[in-house]
Design an enzyme around this catalytic site. Structure first.
Site, PDB file in Angstrom:
ATOM      1  N   LYS A  32       0.832  -1.197   0.000  1.00 48.52           N
ATOM      2  CA  LYS A  32       0.000   0.000   0.000  1.00 48.52           C
ATOM      3  C   LYS A  32       0.882   1.268   0.000  1.00 48.52           C
ATOM      4  CE  LYS A  32      -3.911  -2.207   2.435  1.00 48.52           C
ATOM      5  NZ  LYS A  32      -4.539  -2.363   3.776  1.00 48.52           N
TER       6      LYS A  32
ATOM      7  N   TYR B 298     -12.262  -3.004  -2.988  1.00 44.83           N
ATOM      8  CA  TYR B 298     -12.765  -2.949  -1.612  1.00 44.83           C
ATOM      9  C   TYR B 298     -14.297  -2.893  -1.544  1.00 44.83           C
ATOM     10  CZ  TYR B 298      -8.135  -2.534   0.541  1.00 44.83           C
ATOM     11  OH  TYR B 298      -6.859  -2.788   0.997  1.00 44.83           O
TER      12      TYR B 298
ATOM     13  N   ASN C  46      -1.763   0.048   7.578  1.00 44.42           N
ATOM     14  CA  ASN C  46      -1.240  -1.290   7.888  1.00 44.42           C
ATOM     15  C   ASN C  46      -0.437  -1.931   6.750  1.00 44.42           C
ATOM     16  OD1 ASN C  46      -3.365  -1.893   6.263  1.00 44.42           O
ATOM     17  ND2 ASN C  46      -4.370  -3.310   7.676  1.00 44.42           N
TER      18      ASN C  46
ATOM     19  N   HIS D 291      -1.856  -5.462   1.613  1.00 49.36           N
ATOM     20  CA  HIS D 291      -3.080  -6.240   1.415  1.00 49.36           C
ATOM     21  C   HIS D 291      -2.657  -7.631   0.974  1.00 49.36           C
ATOM     22  CE1 HIS D 291      -6.992  -7.591  -0.059  1.00 49.36           C
ATOM     23  NE2 HIS D 291      -6.317  -8.092  -1.081  1.00 49.36           N
TER      24      HIS D 291
ATOM     25  N   GLU E  53      -9.421 -11.287  -7.169  1.00 50.39           N
ATOM     26  CA  GLU E  53      -8.519 -10.136  -7.047  1.00 50.39           C
ATOM     27  C   GLU E  53      -7.386 -10.185  -8.081  1.00 50.39           C
ATOM     28  OE1 GLU E  53      -9.282  -9.426  -2.255  1.00 50.39           O
ATOM     29  OE2 GLU E  53      -7.326 -10.129  -2.927  1.00 50.39           O
TER      30      GLU E  53
HETATM   31  P1  IDP Z   1      -7.257  -7.211   5.758  1.00 49.40           P
HETATM   32  O1  IDP Z   1      -6.518  -6.178   4.950  1.00 49.40           O
HETATM   33  O2  IDP Z   1      -6.411  -7.753   6.881  1.00 49.40           O
HETATM   34  O3  IDP Z   1      -7.877  -8.302   4.909  1.00 49.40           O
HETATM   35  P2  IDP Z   1      -9.966  -6.141   6.091  1.00 49.40           P
HETATM   36  O4  IDP Z   1     -10.826  -6.374   7.283  1.00 49.40           O
HETATM   37  O5  IDP Z   1     -10.328  -6.842   4.822  1.00 49.40           O
HETATM   38  O6  IDP Z   1      -8.455  -6.448   6.523  1.00 49.40           O
HETATM   39  O7  IDP Z   1      -9.950  -4.572   5.841  1.00 49.40           O
HETATM   40  C1  IDP Z   1      -9.380  -4.048   4.654  1.00 49.40           C
HETATM   41  C2  IDP Z   1      -8.522  -2.865   5.005  1.00 49.40           C
HETATM   42  O8  IDP Z   1      -9.353  -1.817   5.491  1.00 49.40           O
HETATM   43  C3  IDP Z   1      -7.510  -3.094   6.132  1.00 49.40           C
HETATM   44  O9  IDP Z   1      -6.318  -3.700   5.690  1.00 49.40           O
HETATM   45  C4  IDP Z   1      -7.282  -1.680   6.616  1.00 49.40           C
HETATM   46  O10 IDP Z   1      -6.392  -0.982   5.733  1.00 49.40           O
HETATM   47  C5  IDP Z   1      -8.667  -1.074   6.460  1.00 49.40           C
HETATM   48  N1  IDP Z   1      -9.422  -1.157   7.726  1.00 49.40           N
HETATM   49  C6  IDP Z   1     -10.058  -2.225   8.243  1.00 49.40           C
HETATM   50  N2  IDP Z   1     -10.661  -1.928   9.407  1.00 49.40           N
HETATM   51  C7  IDP Z   1     -10.402  -0.618   9.636  1.00 49.40           C
HETATM   52  C8  IDP Z   1     -10.744   0.294  10.694  1.00 49.40           C
HETATM   53  O11 IDP Z   1     -11.398  -0.050  11.672  1.00 49.40           O
HETATM   54  N3  IDP Z   1     -10.275   1.570  10.565  1.00 49.40           N
HETATM   55  C9  IDP Z   1      -9.525   1.996   9.509  1.00 49.40           C
HETATM   56  N4  IDP Z   1      -9.190   1.167   8.500  1.00 49.40           N
HETATM   57  C10 IDP Z   1      -9.615  -0.119   8.554  1.00 49.40           C
HETATM   58 MG    MG Z   2      -9.457  -8.260   3.582  1.00 47.29          MG
END
Ligand code: IDP
Ligand code: MG
Length: 168
Positions: A28, A68, A131, A134, A145
């Site tokens: 990212k 997304y 974070n 992805h 994807e």
């Molecule tokens: P993942 O990336 O570990 O699969 P997902 O639950 O699919 O996690 O969420 C997609 C992305 O959305 C996360 O990697 C993060 O960047 C963002 N995200 C998820 N939950 C939150 C939140 O509570 N606050 C802000 N960003 C979030």
């Molecule tokens: Mg995810």
């Protein structure tokens, strides 16, 4: 030269071969901006995974929204789209036995404060909205994807001479 049994040739496996899985990985914008692309790719390579495709690109809003779509309507959705389109990303496909699970493990839990020490999100992150990576979460999402981010002819099937030491 004739090889002796101890010359370092990998044993041939009697087991049914584990099918290779492919998974989509995105570095990212924060990974790119922080100069962590090499570090993250290095970890995936050292794990034994094999690179299948890579593309450095600016993500269009339409692609971000499709990628997304499952999160549309959630409170963090708009921020997530802004984040992923804010600067270039490195999109990649990696393959190996159990690649989907293995890459998710290397990345760590979604929230960096819940990610295991030694994982990328633990070692380099603090906030869920920054974070770093992805990775596809299941076979079906991986297939969708990969098709969303790459054309078929951008996926490179190849082998490494060291594969027999990594893939049983
Ligand atoms: P993942 O990336 O570990 O699969 P997902 O639950 O699919 O996690 O969420 C997609 C992305 O959305 C996360 O990697 C993060 O960047 C963002 N995200 C998820 N939950 C939150 C939140 O509570 N606050 C802000 N960003 C979030
Ligand atoms: Mg995810």
């Amino acid at each position: 030269m004739v090889r002796s049994p101890n010359s370092g040739t990998p044993p041939s496996s009697n087991l049914v071969e584990e099918p290779l899985e492919r998974t989509l990985v995105l570095l990212k914008p924060d990974s790119v901006q922080r100069g962590l692309m090499g570090e993250i790719i290095h970890r995936l390579e050292r794990r034994g995974l094999r690179l299948v495709a890579a593309k450095f690109m600016q993500v269009k809003p339409s692609l971000a929204e499709e990628h997304y779509a499952i999160h549309k309507g959630k409170p963090f959705y708009d921020g997530l789209i802004a984040y992923i389109t804010s600067a270039p990303v490195m999109a990649m496909v990696w393959e190996g036995p159990n690649a989907i699970k293995a890459v998710r493990q290397t990345m760590g839990a979604t929230r960096p404060t819940e990610a295991s020490p030694g994982s990328i999100r633990h070692d380099f992150g603090l906030e869920v909205g920054r974070n770093l990576t992805h990775a596809s979460d299941a076979a079906e999402t991986a297939a969708t994807e990969i098709a969303l981010w790459f054309k078929d002819d951008e996926l490179v099937s190849w082998s490494r001479s060291i594969d027999d030491w990594i893939f049983e």
